[in-house]
Design a protein around this motif. Sequence first.
Motif: not given
Length: 309
Positions: A165-180
Amino acid sequence: MKFTIFQNSRQGPRQYNQDRLAYSYSKDALLLVVADGMGGHRHGEIAAQLAVTTMTDAFQRLAVPMLSSPAKFLIDHMQQIHDMIDQLTQERELVEAPRTTIVAAVVQRGVLYCAHVGDSRLYHFRDGHLLYRTEDHSIVQSLYSKGIINKDDMSTHPYRHKVYSCLGGDVPPKIDLSDRQELAEGDTILLCTDGVWGAVTDEQIKRILNSPSITDGVTTLLDVAENTSQDQGDNMSAIGLQWGDKQSNGLAVSTISMAMGLTTTIMNPTTYPNPQNTQDGAMDGDFTDDEIENTIAEIQRALLKTKRI
């Protein structure tokens, strides 16, 4: 807010530096961001520069003096960067889409918020102990999580630096939000690229950063990573944050007297390769910093126009 912060990037044995990093702060909020460009030296630099510039520009615009929702800020703007890269690829008719990993953190009201895509990491230390570390979006991490390989195999596996997973490319990114996470006086936060953690173990990182000076700690960490990796290494970039002023450090930043609408942004200086050391034509088609900034502005205007419609 009171904190001490230091960032730096080493080119290492590579002919160019794809990493970009910056931090920005207002009276009541702080942003840290590290991006590691992928997919070729020109394209990687463009994606990483777009990522860091977009995040800091948005922070300066919205943190007046704090963000309404730090978690939403991180997720929305990482997705926006992905969309911007896609639009840039189409407009410039690039053969390969620029790609980058990213890890970004916001500290607001003494609480740490973090999101990441790819294998650039955030570490959170307290009193010499590791409290939290982001989990890589990598093939090796996935294999380990499924029980296919063991922990000892991860550092030597041939796919240890391949991300899914990354920003850019053909696949939507997997954005992981950590617990605060609530920060305590003296806590240390590290954001770094795989060029650092790939050369230095978590135990070494913890030991090196367990020092009174975050500036000395980050400098030593990069020195060790560079000496360990030598001619097999990657670009190495890190931002270190020590929360509060536990050590009464003369380098500590205090935003107490900072004006309500002001922000300060420190972007690590960009290092470019020596054209004599690159292959023929390797630098052809590079974007200058001005071109990248103009492109960002153009794409942002286009995205805003699309949202209104």
